[in-house]
Design a protein around this motif. Structure first.
Motif, PDB file in Angstrom:
ATOM      1  N   LYS A   1     -18.562 -14.529 -42.077  1.00 40.78           N
ATOM      2  CA  LYS A   1     -19.381 -14.053 -43.182  1.00 40.78           C
ATOM      3  C   LYS A   1     -18.786 -12.831 -43.863  1.00 40.78           C
ATOM      4  CE  LYS A   1     -23.719 -15.816 -41.299  1.00 40.78           C
ATOM      5  NZ  LYS A   1     -23.287 -16.320 -40.042  1.00 40.78           N
ATOM      6  N   ASN A   2     -17.733 -12.249 -43.311  1.00 44.50           N
ATOM      7  CA  ASN A   2     -17.133 -11.061 -43.895  1.00 44.50           C
ATOM      8  C   ASN A   2     -15.614 -11.181 -43.924  1.00 44.50           C
ATOM      9  OD1 ASN A   2     -19.473  -9.091 -44.254  1.00 44.50           O
ATOM     10  ND2 ASN A   2     -19.749  -9.736 -42.141  1.00 44.50           N
ATOM     11  N   PRO A   3     -15.086 -12.086 -44.765  1.00 49.77           N
ATOM     12  CA  PRO A   3     -13.636 -12.268 -44.819  1.00 49.77           C
ATOM     13  C   PRO A   3     -12.943 -10.995 -45.269  1.00 49.77           C
ATOM     14  CG  PRO A   3     -14.699 -13.351 -46.671  1.00 49.77           C
ATOM     15  CD  PRO A   3     -15.798 -12.925 -45.753  1.00 49.77           C
ATOM     16  N   ARG A   4     -11.784 -10.692 -44.656  1.00 48.20           N
ATOM     17  CA  ARG A   4     -11.066  -9.469 -44.981  1.00 48.20           C
ATOM     18  C   ARG A   4      -9.689  -9.747 -45.577  1.00 48.20           C
ATOM     19  NH1 ARG A   4     -15.180  -6.251 -45.483  1.00 48.20           N
ATOM     20  NH2 ARG A   4     -16.393  -5.977 -43.564  1.00 48.20           N
ATOM     21  N   SER A   5      -9.428 -10.970 -45.979  1.00 50.85           N
ATOM     22  CA  SER A   5      -8.116 -11.323 -46.516  1.00 50.85           C
ATOM     23  C   SER A   5      -8.046 -11.139 -48.020  1.00 50.85           C
ATOM     24  CB  SER A   5      -7.780 -12.777 -46.156  1.00 50.85           C
ATOM     25  OG  SER A   5      -8.761 -13.656 -46.677  1.00 50.85           O
ATOM     26  N   LEU A   6      -9.049 -10.495 -48.610  1.00 54.06           N
ATOM     27  CA  LEU A   6      -9.097 -10.312 -50.052  1.00 54.06           C
ATOM     28  C   LEU A   6      -8.271  -9.105 -50.480  1.00 54.06           C
ATOM     29  CD1 LEU A   6     -12.936 -10.808 -50.332  1.00 54.06           C
ATOM     30  CD2 LEU A   6     -11.229 -12.413 -51.191  1.00 54.06           C
ATOM     31  N   PRO A   7      -7.697  -9.136 -51.690  1.00 59.15           N
ATOM     32  CA  PRO A   7      -6.984  -7.951 -52.177  1.00 59.15           C
ATOM     33  C   PRO A   7      -7.918  -6.752 -52.243  1.00 59.15           C
ATOM     34  CG  PRO A   7      -6.574  -9.866 -53.572  1.00 59.15           C
ATOM     35  CD  PRO A   7      -7.668 -10.253 -52.637  1.00 59.15           C
ATOM     36  N   GLN A   8      -7.356  -5.570 -52.094  1.00 54.54           N
ATOM     37  CA  GLN A   8      -8.175  -4.357 -52.085  1.00 54.54           C
ATOM     38  C   GLN A   8      -8.922  -4.161 -53.398  1.00 54.54           C
ATOM     39  OE1 GLN A   8      -6.017  -0.853 -50.982  1.00 54.54           O
ATOM     40  NE2 GLN A   8      -7.808   0.486 -51.031  1.00 54.54           N
ATOM     41  N   ASP A   9      -8.306  -4.596 -54.526  1.00 54.17           N
ATOM     42  CA  ASP A   9      -8.944  -4.411 -55.825  1.00 54.17           C
ATOM     43  C   ASP A   9      -9.804  -5.602 -56.235  1.00 54.17           C
ATOM     44  OD1 ASP A   9      -6.864  -6.179 -56.199  1.00 54.17           O
ATOM     45  OD2 ASP A   9      -6.211  -5.326 -58.111  1.00 54.17           O
ATOM     46  N   SER A  10     -10.105  -6.503 -55.305  1.00 50.30           N
ATOM     47  CA  SER A  10     -10.912  -7.677 -55.627  1.00 50.30           C
ATOM     48  C   SER A  10     -12.367  -7.292 -55.864  1.00 50.30           C
ATOM     49  CB  SER A  10     -10.838  -8.702 -54.491  1.00 50.30           C
ATOM     50  OG  SER A  10     -11.742  -9.773 -54.723  1.00 50.30           O
ATOM     51  N   LEU A  11     -12.985  -7.944 -56.838  1.00 49.22           N
ATOM     52  CA  LEU A  11     -14.402  -7.759 -57.107  1.00 49.22           C
ATOM     53  C   LEU A  11     -15.252  -8.182 -55.921  1.00 49.22           C
ATOM     54  CD1 LEU A  11     -16.438  -6.944 -59.325  1.00 49.22           C
ATOM     55  CD2 LEU A  11     -16.368  -9.314 -60.135  1.00 49.22           C
ATOM     56  N   ALA A  12     -14.718  -9.061 -55.082  1.00 47.75           N
ATOM     57  CA  ALA A  12     -15.463  -9.534 -53.918  1.00 47.75           C
ATOM     58  C   ALA A  12     -15.722  -8.430 -52.905  1.00 47.75           C
ATOM     59  CB  ALA A  12     -14.715 -10.681 -53.247  1.00 47.75           C
ATOM     60  N   ASN A  13     -15.038  -7.304 -53.030  1.00 48.51           N
ATOM     61  CA  ASN A  13     -15.282  -6.174 -52.139  1.00 48.51           C
ATOM     62  C   ASN A  13     -16.445  -5.305 -52.614  1.00 48.51           C
ATOM     63  OD1 ASN A  13     -13.098  -6.642 -50.285  1.00 48.51           O
ATOM     64  ND2 ASN A  13     -11.686  -5.946 -51.873  1.00 48.51           N
ATOM     65  N   GLU A  14     -17.000  -5.620 -53.780  1.00 45.95           N
ATOM     66  CA  GLU A  14     -18.116  -4.856 -54.335  1.00 45.95           C
ATOM     67  C   GLU A  14     -19.456  -5.450 -53.896  1.00 45.95           C
ATOM     68  OE1 GLU A  14     -17.696  -2.102 -55.937  1.00 45.95           O
ATOM     69  OE2 GLU A  14     -15.515  -2.231 -56.181  1.00 45.95           O
ATOM     70  N   ASN A  15     -20.508  -4.679 -54.107  1.00 50.44           N
ATOM     71  CA  ASN A  15     -21.875  -5.087 -53.783  1.00 50.44           C
ATOM     72  C   ASN A  15     -22.629  -5.296 -55.096  1.00 50.44           C
ATOM     73  OD1 ASN A  15     -24.594  -5.231 -53.123  1.00 50.44           O
ATOM     74  ND2 ASN A  15     -24.467  -3.710 -51.500  1.00 50.44           N
ATOM     75  N   ALA A  16     -22.989  -6.541 -55.398  1.00 49.73           N
ATOM     76  CA  ALA A  16     -23.628  -6.850 -56.678  1.00 49.73           C
ATOM     77  C   ALA A  16     -24.928  -6.074 -56.870  1.00 49.73           C
ATOM     78  CB  ALA A  16     -23.892  -8.356 -56.774  1.00 49.73           C
ATOM     79  N   CYS A  17     -25.709  -5.928 -55.816  1.00 49.98           N
ATOM     80  CA  CYS A  17     -27.003  -5.251 -55.942  1.00 49.98           C
ATOM     81  C   CYS A  17     -26.854  -3.765 -56.233  1.00 49.98           C
ATOM     82  CB  CYS A  17     -27.826  -5.450 -54.672  1.00 49.98           C
ATOM     83  SG  CYS A  17     -28.411  -7.142 -54.419  1.00 49.98           S
ATOM     84  N   ALA A  18     -25.720  -3.179 -55.839  1.00 52.23           N
ATOM     85  CA  ALA A  18     -25.519  -1.741 -56.033  1.00 52.23           C
ATOM     86  C   ALA A  18     -25.055  -1.401 -57.446  1.00 52.23           C
ATOM     87  CB  ALA A  18     -24.500  -1.228 -55.022  1.00 52.23           C
ATOM     88  N   LEU A  19     -24.768  -2.395 -58.270  1.00 50.26           N
ATOM     89  CA  LEU A  19     -24.224  -2.136 -59.600  1.00 50.26           C
ATOM     90  C   LEU A  19     -25.295  -1.843 -60.644  1.00 50.26           C
ATOM     91  CD1 LEU A  19     -21.311  -4.732 -59.826  1.00 50.26           C
ATOM     92  CD2 LEU A  19     -21.226  -2.325 -59.141  1.00 50.26           C
TER      93      LEU A  19
END
Length: 229
Positions: free
Chosen positions: A83-101
């Motif tokens: 549920k928490n993949p870590r293979s994403l680039p550091q600047d990927s939007l997937a590292n953000e939290n949609a609810c916090a925006l």
């Protein structure tokens, strides 16, 4: 394919088990065919596979959905779902939290009666949905990736330096969609893809008002992204 929190509904459609994965078949529709999966005993995450009109050529939508589901179920059945993949680039939007925006204050200014404290939170914090308690306005902020949007996807604009496109949503004539290009990248075939922030606002209000709210909320969300960068 989408990941969502929650459990499969009470069995009202046909189901089968592939390895230890429960697969439920939704009734076929003219424009799409959906299958939903969950690991046996896992009431935390649902995996949905949907084949839509325009993606299938001459093949049956449900044949495509079944093929994709079999492949996904085989992979899910080999172990626990990460549920928490870590293979994403550091600047990927997937590292953000949609609810916090989007802050409760911003939502309250633009969506009258919004229940800002109780959003629906999607898988990986990549989707967040809010609804008004006094009307039918609804807000859906989610992250996506795929084809890079262009002028065929709506009226072009810029929000805090990001390219964006605003249009009446093709899947719902009572909603307006703002697509923000967060990051472009080459896929393994050398094609240009994009990560996008999608801000959908729906309801019975006039379309120009829905698009104004969608654009202003997307502006606030991209400002938060700029501050976090």
């Amino acid at each position: 394919m989408e990941f969502d929190p929650g459990a499969l509904p009470e069995q009202t459609t046909s189901s089968r088990t592939v390895k230890n994965v429960i697969v439920m078949e939704e009734p076929a529709q003219s424009a799409e065919c959906e299958r939903r999966m969950a690991l046996s005993g896992d009431n935390d995450t649902i995996v949905s596979v949907t084949a839509k009109r325009g993606e299938q050529g001459r093949a049956s939508l449900c044949d495509i959905a079944d093929t994709a589901t079999e492949i996904a179920a085989e992979k899910l059945g080999t172990g626990e779902l990460d549920k928490n993949p870590r293979s994403l680039p550091q600047d990927s939007l997937a590292n953000e939290n949609a609810c916090a925006l989007l802050s409760p204050g911003t939502l309250g200014e633009l969506v009258r009666g919004v229940d800002a404290a109780n959003p629906y939170v999607g898988y990986g914090n990549w989707t967040c949905k809010w609804s008004s308690t006094t009307g039918d306005l609804r807000v859906n902020l989610h992250f996506d990736q795929g084809r890079q949007p262009d002028s065929t996807d709506g009226a072009p604009t810029r929000l805090n330096g990001y390219r964006a496109f605003v249009e009446k949503w093709a899947d719902d004539e009572s909603a307006c969609l703002t697509q923000v290009v967060y990051r472009s990248y080459p896929d393994r075939y050398g094609r240009t893809k994009a990560e996008t922030l999608q801000l959908l606002v729906g309801g019975s209000s006039p379309m120009d008002q829905l698009c104004r709210i969608s654009t202003e909320l997307a502006y606030s969300a991209t400002a938060q992204l700029r501050r976090a960068a």
